[in-house]
Design a protein around this motif. Structure first.
Motif, PDB file in Angstrom:
ATOM      1  N   VAL A 192      19.431  -4.266   9.973  1.00 41.83           N
ATOM      2  CA  VAL A 192      20.675  -3.834  11.224  1.00 41.83           C
ATOM      3  C   VAL A 192      21.451  -3.763  11.165  1.00 41.83           C
ATOM      4  CG1 VAL A 192      21.036  -6.611  12.316  1.00 41.83           C
ATOM      5  CG2 VAL A 192      18.816  -6.110  12.080  1.00 41.83           C
ATOM      6  N   TYR A 193      22.421  -4.139   9.508  1.00 42.21           N
ATOM      7  CA  TYR A 193      23.234  -3.714   8.692  1.00 42.21           C
ATOM      8  C   TYR A 193      24.264  -1.955   9.118  1.00 42.21           C
ATOM      9  CZ  TYR A 193      26.866  -1.337   5.999  1.00 42.21           C
ATOM     10  OH  TYR A 193      28.124  -0.946   5.320  1.00 42.21           O
ATOM     11  N   ARG A 194      23.007  -0.923   9.298  1.00 38.69           N
ATOM     12  CA  ARG A 194      23.006   0.631   9.250  1.00 38.69           C
ATOM     13  C   ARG A 194      23.105   0.689  11.005  1.00 38.69           C
ATOM     14  NH1 ARG A 194      18.153   2.220   5.756  1.00 38.69           N
ATOM     15  NH2 ARG A 194      19.329   2.326   3.303  1.00 38.69           N
ATOM     16  N   GLU A 195      22.316  -0.522  11.747  1.00 41.28           N
ATOM     17  CA  GLU A 195      22.165  -0.426  13.321  1.00 41.28           C
ATOM     18  C   GLU A 195      23.904  -0.690  13.502  1.00 41.28           C
ATOM     19  OE1 GLU A 195      20.850   1.730  15.752  1.00 41.28           O
ATOM     20  OE2 GLU A 195      19.861   2.371  13.999  1.00 41.28           O
TER      21      GLU A 195
ATOM     22  N   LYS B 172      13.117  -9.947   4.840  1.00 40.53           N
ATOM     23  CA  LYS B 172      14.562 -10.995   5.256  1.00 40.53           C
ATOM     24  C   LYS B 172      15.578  -9.519   4.444  1.00 40.53           C
ATOM     25  CE  LYS B 172      13.283 -15.592   5.558  1.00 40.53           C
ATOM     26  NZ  LYS B 172      13.064 -16.896   5.541  1.00 40.53           N
ATOM     27  N   TYR B 173      16.212  -9.613   3.869  1.00 40.17           N
ATOM     28  CA  TYR B 173      17.123  -8.317   3.153  1.00 40.17           C
ATOM     29  C   TYR B 173      16.324  -7.074   3.499  1.00 40.17           C
ATOM     30  CZ  TYR B 173      18.506  -4.986  -0.120  1.00 40.17           C
ATOM     31  OH  TYR B 173      19.361  -3.915  -0.194  1.00 40.17           O
ATOM     32  N   ASN B 174      15.574  -6.921   3.799  1.00 39.25           N
ATOM     33  CA  ASN B 174      15.095  -4.986   4.296  1.00 39.25           C
ATOM     34  C   ASN B 174      15.601  -5.400   5.638  1.00 39.25           C
ATOM     35  OD1 ASN B 174      14.189  -4.510   1.996  1.00 39.25           O
ATOM     36  ND2 ASN B 174      12.213  -4.550   2.013  1.00 39.25           N
ATOM     37  N   SER B 175      15.295  -6.355   6.555  1.00 40.69           N
ATOM     38  CA  SER B 175      15.725  -6.347   8.241  1.00 40.69           C
ATOM     39  C   SER B 175      16.947  -6.654   8.100  1.00 40.69           C
ATOM     40  CB  SER B 175      14.781  -7.657   8.744  1.00 40.69           C
ATOM     41  OG  SER B 175      15.661  -7.744   9.695  1.00 40.69           O
ATOM     42  N   ALA B 176      17.888  -7.188   7.345  1.00 44.52           N
ATOM     43  CA  ALA B 176      19.293  -7.283   7.360  1.00 44.52           C
ATOM     44  C   ALA B 176      20.614  -5.537   7.035  1.00 44.52           C
ATOM     45  CB  ALA B 176      19.705  -7.954   6.392  1.00 44.52           C
ATOM     46  N   ARG B 177      19.388  -5.152   6.339  1.00 42.70           N
ATOM     47  CA  ARG B 177      19.934  -4.067   5.469  1.00 42.70           C
ATOM     48  C   ARG B 177      19.400  -2.997   7.031  1.00 42.70           C
ATOM     49  NH1 ARG B 177      17.531  -0.921   0.859  1.00 42.70           N
ATOM     50  NH2 ARG B 177      15.659  -0.973   1.704  1.00 42.70           N
TER      51      ARG B 177
ATOM     52  N   LYS C 231      26.702  -0.956  12.001  1.00 43.76           N
ATOM     53  CA  LYS C 231      27.963  -0.238  12.009  1.00 43.76           C
ATOM     54  C   LYS C 231      27.770   0.834  13.129  1.00 43.76           C
ATOM     55  CE  LYS C 231      29.942   1.541   7.275  1.00 43.76           C
ATOM     56  NZ  LYS C 231      30.108   3.171   7.870  1.00 43.76           N
ATOM     57  N   LYS C 232      27.302   1.386  13.082  1.00 50.11           N
ATOM     58  CA  LYS C 232      27.477   2.410  14.457  1.00 50.11           C
ATOM     59  C   LYS C 232      28.521   1.900  15.419  1.00 50.11           C
ATOM     60  CE  LYS C 232      23.003   4.991  12.884  1.00 50.11           C
ATOM     61  NZ  LYS C 232      21.923   5.726  13.678  1.00 50.11           N
ATOM     62  N   TYR C 233      27.964   0.943  15.923  1.00 44.33           N
ATOM     63  CA  TYR C 233      29.222   0.062  17.013  1.00 44.33           C
ATOM     64  C   TYR C 233      30.472  -0.134  16.305  1.00 44.33           C
ATOM     65  CZ  TYR C 233      24.580   0.343  19.126  1.00 44.33           C
ATOM     66  OH  TYR C 233      23.798   1.442  19.729  1.00 44.33           O
ATOM     67  N   VAL C 234      30.262  -0.535  15.159  1.00 44.62           N
ATOM     68  CA  VAL C 234      31.374  -0.986  14.231  1.00 44.62           C
ATOM     69  C   VAL C 234      32.640  -0.654  14.637  1.00 44.62           C
ATOM     70  CG1 VAL C 234      32.807  -2.715  13.176  1.00 44.62           C
ATOM     71  CG2 VAL C 234      30.048  -3.193  13.849  1.00 44.62           C
ATOM     72  N   ASP C 235      32.176   0.760  13.636  1.00 45.26           N
ATOM     73  CA  ASP C 235      33.162   1.970  12.971  1.00 45.26           C
ATOM     74  C   ASP C 235      33.518   3.114  14.323  1.00 45.26           C
ATOM     75  OD1 ASP C 235      32.226   1.536  10.740  1.00 45.26           O
ATOM     76  OD2 ASP C 235      30.721   2.624  10.402  1.00 45.26           O
ATOM     77  N   GLU C 236      33.358   2.082  15.509  1.00 45.89           N
ATOM     78  CA  GLU C 236      33.738   2.786  16.649  1.00 45.89           C
ATOM     79  C   GLU C 236      35.284   1.926  17.135  1.00 45.89           C
ATOM     80  OE1 GLU C 236      31.254   3.269  20.019  1.00 45.89           O
ATOM     81  OE2 GLU C 236      29.963   4.478  18.594  1.00 45.89           O
ATOM     82  N   ILE C 237      35.033   0.978  16.211  1.00 45.04           N
ATOM     83  CA  ILE C 237      36.158  -0.299  17.299  1.00 45.04           C
ATOM     84  C   ILE C 237      38.005   0.181  16.311  1.00 45.04           C
ATOM     85  CG2 ILE C 237      37.036  -2.541  17.265  1.00 45.04           C
ATOM     86  CD1 ILE C 237      34.457  -2.969  17.230  1.00 45.04           C
ATOM     87  N   ASP C 238      38.996  -0.446  16.726  1.00 44.35           N
ATOM     88  CA  ASP C 238      39.742  -0.403  16.111  1.00 44.35           C
ATOM     89  C   ASP C 238      40.784  -1.466  15.933  1.00 44.35           C
ATOM     90  OD1 ASP C 238      42.118   0.820  14.883  1.00 44.35           O
ATOM     91  OD2 ASP C 238      43.153   1.450  16.797  1.00 44.35           O
TER      92      ASP C 238
ATOM     93  N   HIS D 195      29.236  -5.091   4.663  1.00 42.87           N
ATOM     94  CA  HIS D 195      29.426  -4.323   3.586  1.00 42.87           C
ATOM     95  C   HIS D 195      28.850  -4.509   2.269  1.00 42.87           C
ATOM     96  CE1 HIS D 195      31.673  -2.145   7.164  1.00 42.87           C
ATOM     97  NE2 HIS D 195      32.305  -2.801   7.122  1.00 42.87           N
ATOM     98  N   HIS D 196      28.813  -5.125   1.585  1.00 42.88           N
ATOM     99  CA  HIS D 196      28.400  -5.096   0.712  1.00 42.88           C
ATOM    100  C   HIS D 196      27.020  -5.871   0.077  1.00 42.88           C
ATOM    101  CE1 HIS D 196      32.916  -5.522   0.753  1.00 42.88           C
ATOM    102  NE2 HIS D 196      33.089  -4.876  -0.518  1.00 42.88           N
ATOM    103  N   LEU D 197      25.934  -5.835   0.940  1.00 41.63           N
ATOM    104  CA  LEU D 197      24.752  -6.965   1.474  1.00 41.63           C
ATOM    105  C   LEU D 197      23.977  -5.918   0.269  1.00 41.63           C
ATOM    106  CD1 LEU D 197      22.765  -8.523   3.251  1.00 41.63           C
ATOM    107  CD2 LEU D 197      21.813  -6.348   4.037  1.00 41.63           C
ATOM    108  N   GLU D 198      23.684  -5.192  -0.306  1.00 37.95           N
ATOM    109  CA  GLU D 198      23.292  -4.207  -1.502  1.00 37.95           C
ATOM    110  C   GLU D 198      23.452  -5.033  -2.627  1.00 37.95           C
ATOM    111  OE1 GLU D 198      22.772   0.050  -1.741  1.00 37.95           O
ATOM    112  OE2 GLU D 198      21.901   0.100   0.624  1.00 37.95           O
ATOM    113  N   GLN D 199      25.288  -4.877  -2.371  1.00 37.35           N
ATOM    114  CA  GLN D 199      25.902  -5.475  -4.169  1.00 37.35           C
ATOM    115  C   GLN D 199      25.325  -6.910  -4.101  1.00 37.35           C
ATOM    116  OE1 GLN D 199      27.069  -4.069  -6.554  1.00 37.35           O
ATOM    117  NE2 GLN D 199      26.980  -5.996  -8.019  1.00 37.35           N
ATOM    118  N   LEU D 200      25.443  -7.722  -3.093  1.00 40.20           N
ATOM    119  CA  LEU D 200      24.841  -9.009  -3.306  1.00 40.20           C
ATOM    120  C   LEU D 200      23.588  -9.027  -3.556  1.00 40.20           C
ATOM    121  CD1 LEU D 200      27.145 -10.368   0.144  1.00 40.20           C
ATOM    122  CD2 LEU D 200      27.183 -11.189  -2.156  1.00 40.20           C
ATOM    123  N   TRP D 201      22.074  -8.201  -3.339  1.00 37.88           N
ATOM    124  CA  TRP D 201      21.109  -8.843  -3.584  1.00 37.88           C
ATOM    125  C   TRP D 201      21.112  -7.826  -4.758  1.00 37.88           C
ATOM    126  CZ3 TRP D 201      16.143 -10.508  -2.154  1.00 37.88           C
ATOM    127  CH2 TRP D 201      15.427  -9.949  -2.372  1.00 37.88           C
TER     128      TRP D 201
END
Length: 735
Positions: free
Chosen positions: A195-198, A188-193, A200-207, A157-163
């Motif tokens: 992947v993070y967006r994709e 590498k950062y762009n690839s990680a970002r 996040k779509k799946y993780v947000d469905e989890i309780d 979630h904090h990838l942009e701040q870390l960059w």
């Protein structure tokens, strides 16, 4: 708690424990964690209660019990706080211990999407380390750089701040060096970002706040199961295209997190273990199975560890008193594979003394001796020994009969059936009689075949299962007699007819509602020896009550007084059937007088159209045929001048409106027909049924509806045909 997995009661206990001294709260936490061993929030509360009273030894022990099975960021950050607190006054040695604790934590939960604060805390800790000389300063800068470079390629979630922090760090050290390093890690950062967006779509469905409960089939549980399956599939696809070792590590981390919430789902444990096995990590797969206590012996055996596998079987069997029949069977098979026939025989002798030994154990060992050891005599003796104990089991009788069939021992097969049928109660002998009848139909002569069929009917007639006509001959017996496997001496329609007739015959003296009659196909059990019927079709197939259907028109006003709104529900089918049989009564309950009044009030074109419909055999006609007839029929009109009007569906008869549509006379209608060639005379003898079907009936009808709605009136087109009485629409025929 009366209910072991009562979530509300568990939350109340956890809340109460927070306000109690640790000596009183500890038993409550132990009780909760025995039921919910992967509940990270309860572990965190338990640990913090010990930390509050500076009980370091107990805290370390708790962390050793929970950390590796609860990959939960808040719990691990609590662990880091404890480590930093313990080592804050130990100087350089304490700093080294804290650094190792950070590395240990990031090795397990560094791939978590919520691990951004952990990376930031680790980098801040590294920056705070003292540096006495230039060498230590260089080592510190190198450690900080490596931590940043690991963090910016991890989708969090904090990838942009870390960059941004990494850019500032490199520029503060050396702008010349920063340009090359930033250009190297930007992709590498762009690839990680991405992947993070994709991700996040799946993780947000989890309780993430639910407790691990056994599956109950609720919708919420199924949604969580599906959400985790999608996350696992996403990670297995390696979307970041990292190396195999890192990808496998991330997949294993996702499985471990999944098991925190789906702890009681066997399929997740099995998928996790088999994934490790397919990846070549047999030892890791065994450890997963040990945690799940499922299917472990197969892996031990597959790698040649016979004795460990045997010990696992023996631990599952215990003293044999509470062992299931399936456990006995699997252990017999294991012994036969690993130690030979004699070991399996000895265990079978012991297993049959168990109170939980069912006939399945006898069948399994007998067929093993027959098929694998090629010893039919031992197999026959085992079946005979079991017959003394399981004569009352129809399943055992049928398995024994199949074994004798393989030996071509028709004499003993007949003797077996006679012995079984003489001892079994009639209500439990249905399948045995069916197999006996099938055997005689296949291998017996005509006299024995008829004799067994008659005996079967007499046996069922005493129980009342086949009604009063059980002793009478049935055409179904003939059909079954001359069938083989899925081959039948008649068509499917004939089989359906026989099934319906038998059902009607069995219920002829009963008061059966019309809606309860079987309608359509699907009543034949083609897997049995004959075409049997479903005695209660409504228990499996819910059929609509067509007698209660009402005609629908969207423009019809409630309480209308037109003939369609006031007529019985089955007026239209009643008209068709009553034209040939005027004395018949309507399904809705009307009499012939009511029918005559309806016919007088109905438009002549509608009456003529209904009368021209072909006869239908079966519950429903073919839709394409009916539509083709509607499109190709020339509806005769009344002998009237141009001002003659007839009521149509959707006019005053339906909605109370005073509008009407003029009907052109027959001559003008015929003159404007466009489908005939010049000079060709119309063949009056051609029937509607003999006309060819259009290639696309639905498309033709749609085009006609579009033309009619586009302003083409009935005066401009050819003959006018009334639309469906159900939809209330008009369509102009262009054929």
């Amino acid at each position: 708690m009366s209910d072991k997995y009562n979530v509300e009661a568990a939350e109340i206990l956890a809340s109460e424990a927070q306000h109690l001294p640790i000596s009183e709260a500890a038993p409550i936490y132990e009780q909760l964690l025995a039921t919910f061993p992967t509940a990270a929030k309860y572990w965190k509360q338990y640990v913090e209660a010990h930390m509050a009273v500076n009980n370091d030894d107990a805290t370390k022990q708790l962390f050793s019990r929970c950390l590796l099975n609860c990959l939960h960021i808040p719990l691990w950050r609590c662990y880091i706080r404890f480590i930093r607190k313990v080592n804050e006054k130990k100087g350089v040695e304490g700093h080294e211990e804290t650094r190792k604790a950070f590395d240990f934590m990031l090795n397990y939960v560094g791939a978590d999407i919520a691990s951004g604060p952990v990376w930031m805390e680790y980098i801040t800790f590294l920056k705070s380390l003292p540096a006495v000389n230039a060498q230590e300063e260089s080592q510190r800068m190198t450690a900080v750089r490596k931590a940043y470079q690991r963090a910016i390629v991890t989708p969090t979630h904090h990838l942009e701040q870390l960059w941004k922090d990494y850019e500032n760090f490199e520029n503060s050290v050396s702008r010349a060096l920063a340009k090359g390093l930033l250009s190297e890690y930007q992709p590498k950062y762009n690839s990680a970002r991405a992947v993070y967006r994709e991700r996040k779509k799946y993780v947000d469905e989890i309780d993430w706040n639910v407790l691990a409960l056994p599956p109950t089939g609720s919708q919420k549980e199924e949604l969580q199961w599906m959400a985790w399956k999608r996350v696992l599939a996403f990670e297995k696809g390696n979307p970041q295209r990292i190396d195999s070792a890192s990808s496998n590590k991330r997949i294993a981390f996702t499985y471990e997190q999944c098991l925190m919430y789906l702890y009681h789902y066997p399929d997740i444990w099995y998928d996790y273990a088999t994934w490790h096995a397919k990846s070549g990590s047999i030892d890791t797969a065994i450890k997963v199975f040990q945690r799940a206590l499922k299917a472990l012996p197969e892996l031990e055996e597959s790698r040649g560890a016979i004795q460990p596998a045997k010990k696992i079987y023996e631990s599952l069997l215990g003293d044999g008193v509470n062992a299931t029949a399936l456990a006995h069977i699997q252990f017999i098979r294991f012994l036969r594979r690993t130690e030979g026939v004699e070991a399996a025989r000895k265990y079978f002798i012991d297993a049959r003394k168990s109170p939980n030994c069912t006939y399945h154990v006898y069948v399994a060992y007998a067929m093993m001796a027959f098929c694998l050891d090629k010893d039919p005599k031992i197999a026959h003796n085992i079946f005979e020994a079991g017959l003394k104990r399981f004569m009352h089991e129809p399943g055992y009788i049928l398995e024994y009969a199949d074994f004798l069939s393989r030996l071509n021992d028709d004499r003993n097969i007949r003797a077996l059936f006679e012995r079984a049928l003489s001892s079994l109660p009639p209500e439990e002998s249905v399948e045995v009689w069916k197999r006996f009848t099938q055997f005689e139909q296949t291998y017996g002569d005509l006299a024995s075949m008829l004799k067994v069929e008659q005996r079967r009917k007499e046996a069922f007639s005493r129980t009342g299962e086949e009604g009063t006509s059980a002793l009478e001959g049935s055409l179904q017996d003939v059909v079954a007699r001359y069938s083989f496997m899925d081959l039948w001496p008649c068509s499917s329609n004939d089989l359906d007819h026989l099934a319906r007739q038998e059902w009607l015959a069995n219920n002829v003296n009963k008061k059966v509602e019309k809606s309860g009659l079987p309608n359509g196909t699907g009543l034949i059990d083609k897997g049995s020896t004959g075409p049997t019927t479903i005695s209660n079709p409504s228990a499996k197939i819910v059929l609509p009550d067509t007698s209660r259907m009402v005609l629908y028109d969207p423009r019809q006003k409630p309480g209308g007084s037109g003939f369609l709104s006031s007529a019985p529900a089955a007026v239209v089918p009643a008209i068709s059937s009553s034209l040939s049989t005027p004395t018949a009564k309507l399904v809705g309950g009307g009499s012939t007088n009511t029918l005559d009044e309806i016919l007088k009030a109905a438009p002549p074109a509608l009456v003529a159209f209904v009368a021209s419909l072909p006869s239908v055999s079966g519950p429903s006609p073919d839709v394409d045929v009916v539509l083709s007839i509607c499109l190709q029929s020339n509806i005769p009109t009344a002998q009237a001048d141009k001002s003659t009007t007839l009521p149509t569906p959707g006019t005053s008869e339906l909605s109370g409106s005073s509008k009407s549509h003029p009907i052109p006379n027959a001559k003008s209608t015929r003159d404007r027909q466009t489908g005939k060639r010049k000079g060709q005379e119309e063949d009056d003898t051609t029937t509607v049924q003999s006309l060819p079907l259009p290639r696309d009936v639905f498309r033709i009808r749609q085009l006609q509806l579009q033309k009619a709605r586009g302003g083409t009136s009935s005066q401009q087109n050819g003959s006018v045909s009334y639309g469906s009485a159900i939809s209330g629409e008009l369509s102009g025929s262009t054929s």
